[in-house]
Scaffold this active site. Sequence first.
Site, PDB file in Angstrom:
ATOM      1  N   HIS A   1     -50.309  -0.923  -8.799  1.00  0.00           N
ATOM      2  CA  HIS A   1     -49.247  -0.613  -7.831  1.00  0.00           C
ATOM      3  C   HIS A   1     -49.746  -0.124  -6.477  1.00  0.00           C
ATOM      4  CE1 HIS A   1     -50.184   3.482  -9.012  1.00  0.00           C
ATOM      5  NE2 HIS A   1     -49.448   3.927  -8.023  1.00  0.00           N
TER       6      HIS A   1
HETATM    7  C1  UD1 Z   1     -45.874   6.609  -4.946  1.00  0.00           C
HETATM    8  C2  UD1 Z   1     -47.036   7.465  -4.459  1.00  0.00           C
HETATM    9  C3  UD1 Z   1     -48.298   7.101  -5.229  1.00  0.00           C
HETATM   10  C4  UD1 Z   1     -48.078   7.174  -6.718  1.00  0.00           C
HETATM   11  C5  UD1 Z   1     -46.864   6.343  -7.102  1.00  0.00           C
HETATM   12  C6  UD1 Z   1     -46.572   6.502  -8.579  1.00  0.00           C
HETATM   13  C7  UD1 Z   1     -47.030   8.148  -2.102  1.00  0.00           C
HETATM   14  C8  UD1 Z   1     -47.665   7.904  -0.786  1.00  0.00           C
HETATM   15  N1  UD1 Z   1     -47.313   7.235  -3.057  1.00  0.00           N
HETATM   16  O1  UD1 Z   1     -46.195   5.247  -4.642  1.00  0.00           O
HETATM   17  O2  UD1 Z   1     -49.326   7.997  -4.882  1.00  0.00           O
HETATM   18  O3  UD1 Z   1     -49.219   6.693  -7.380  1.00  0.00           O
HETATM   19  O4  UD1 Z   1     -45.728   6.781  -6.343  1.00  0.00           O
HETATM   20  O5  UD1 Z   1     -45.652   5.549  -9.022  1.00  0.00           O
HETATM   21  O6  UD1 Z   1     -46.323   9.113  -2.251  1.00  0.00           O
HETATM   22  N2  UD1 Z   1     -39.225   1.646  -5.324  1.00  0.00           N
HETATM   23  C9  UD1 Z   1     -38.144   1.255  -6.066  1.00  0.00           C
HETATM   24  N3  UD1 Z   1     -37.572   2.181  -6.911  1.00  0.00           N
HETATM   25  C10 UD1 Z   1     -38.009   3.453  -7.017  1.00  0.00           C
HETATM   26  C11 UD1 Z   1     -39.106   3.848  -6.249  1.00  0.00           C
HETATM   27  C12 UD1 Z   1     -39.704   2.932  -5.394  1.00  0.00           C
HETATM   28  O7  UD1 Z   1     -37.711   0.116  -6.013  1.00  0.00           O
HETATM   29  O8  UD1 Z   1     -37.436   4.243  -7.806  1.00  0.00           O
HETATM   30  C13 UD1 Z   1     -39.883   0.640  -4.455  1.00  0.00           C
HETATM   31  C14 UD1 Z   1     -39.342   0.643  -3.045  1.00  0.00           C
HETATM   32  O9  UD1 Z   1     -39.362  -0.648  -2.600  1.00  0.00           O
HETATM   33  C15 UD1 Z   1     -40.390   1.409  -2.277  1.00  0.00           C
HETATM   34  C16 UD1 Z   1     -41.661   1.074  -3.021  1.00  0.00           C
HETATM   35  O10 UD1 Z   1     -41.271   0.918  -4.385  1.00  0.00           O
HETATM   36  O11 UD1 Z   1     -40.409   1.035  -0.935  1.00  0.00           O
HETATM   37  C17 UD1 Z   1     -42.712   2.129  -2.915  1.00  0.00           C
HETATM   38  O12 UD1 Z   1     -42.206   3.413  -3.295  1.00  0.00           O
HETATM   39  P1  UD1 Z   1     -42.899   4.754  -2.708  1.00  0.00           P
HETATM   40  O13 UD1 Z   1     -42.310   5.953  -3.346  1.00  0.00           O
HETATM   41  O14 UD1 Z   1     -42.888   4.710  -1.218  1.00  0.00           O
HETATM   42  O15 UD1 Z   1     -44.396   4.599  -3.134  1.00  0.00           O
HETATM   43  P2  UD1 Z   1     -45.059   4.163  -4.523  1.00  0.00           P
HETATM   44  O16 UD1 Z   1     -45.726   2.860  -4.305  1.00  0.00           O
HETATM   45  O17 UD1 Z   1     -44.083   4.278  -5.649  1.00  0.00           O
END
Ligand code: UD1
Length: 362
Positions: free
Chosen positions: A209
Amino acid sequence: MARKKILSVVGTRPNFMKTGPIQAALAQRDEEFDPVLVHTGQHYDTAMSDIFFEELGIGAPDHMLDVGSGTHAQQTARVMERLEPVLEAERPDLVLVPGDVNSTLAAALVAAKLGIPLGHVEAGLRSFDRTMPEEINRVLTDQVSDFLFTHSPEAEEHLLREGCAGEAIHYVGNTMIDTLVALRERIEAQGEVTARGLEPGGFVLVTLHRPALVDGALLEEAFRQLAGLAAQIPVFFPAHPRTRKNMERLGAAAAPGLEIVDPLGYLEFLSLLSAAAGVLTDSGGIQEEATFLGVPCFTLRDNTERPVTASMGTNVLLGLRPERIAEVPALIDEVRAREAKVPPLWDGAAAGRIVEVIARGI
Ligand code: UD1
């Protein structure tokens, strides 16, 4: 004596496993402590959030900030704006933040600027790679924390080198492993391997991821390699929403022997991990869980902030090089022949030690 109010802030999937045991340990000493839980809403899908609250028995958060997704600046700023009034109203004696995600740093800044004592759970981990947003979050959170709770032997040295006070550092062990130990029987009873039509010890589990791997061109090569691996051994891949979106962009899909599913709950995932021949990942927490379970772990990153999992445990750093996925079957045998050990104090009792430090210290 008035009860001490301890306010924990969580935001993403791995935070829940790290904070759950602390909430439980505080609740056990309810004459001394009043635990309050804030969820920033950085992760919000049922499969990324609610299911963990149910399975881990954390109880609903007292405050939900609903910040959702966004750029780093947006996400960090939203947590800060929405958390400040909550901390002003609650006026806790201590704020606890776990891990290294954007919610961690945002909450740390708000608490520090309001002059509220702050504790960082999982302090002192360093990848020494500032291109990772998590590394920035780690370094800065540690700088403004009054209690640095560490779980990795080298963390103290990193913190001292950055000027942190020795008295603030407490080696307490790994609260994520507390969750695993507490739920071990339920994990074993889950029977996920058979339910998914897999053979115990006869499949490779995959999670990918990180932006460095899944947001760019490397993802295409990773899928080519996974299809090759799946021709030798079944591959089971619960895909993070970020990865799923990028797969759709590429038109990447399942191949014979390669099954891609939606994110799993904690019990389902740990049930699969504990019976996997090996796990291929870029996650931090999974390197630790695999080490605890003695399952060979192959990390598709150039570095790890958790080197103890490679020096003592079952982890092998493959580098950010998807072509090395082809080596996994041979490496599984090599790692299984190692005398891997579990790092000190990864014993299921870390949260109790944190609460003991807090009871003495604030
Ligand atoms: C975040 C953390 C990462 C951690 C990971 C665990 C930061 C910078 N990154 O990354 O360190 O390893 O969580 O999973 O804080 N999305 C959904 N549903 C959700 C959450 C996210 O669809 O419930 C999608 C959205 O498109 C979003 C993307 O995932 O833009 C990324 O989510 P984000 O929380 O920004 O970062 P992660 O990649 O999940």
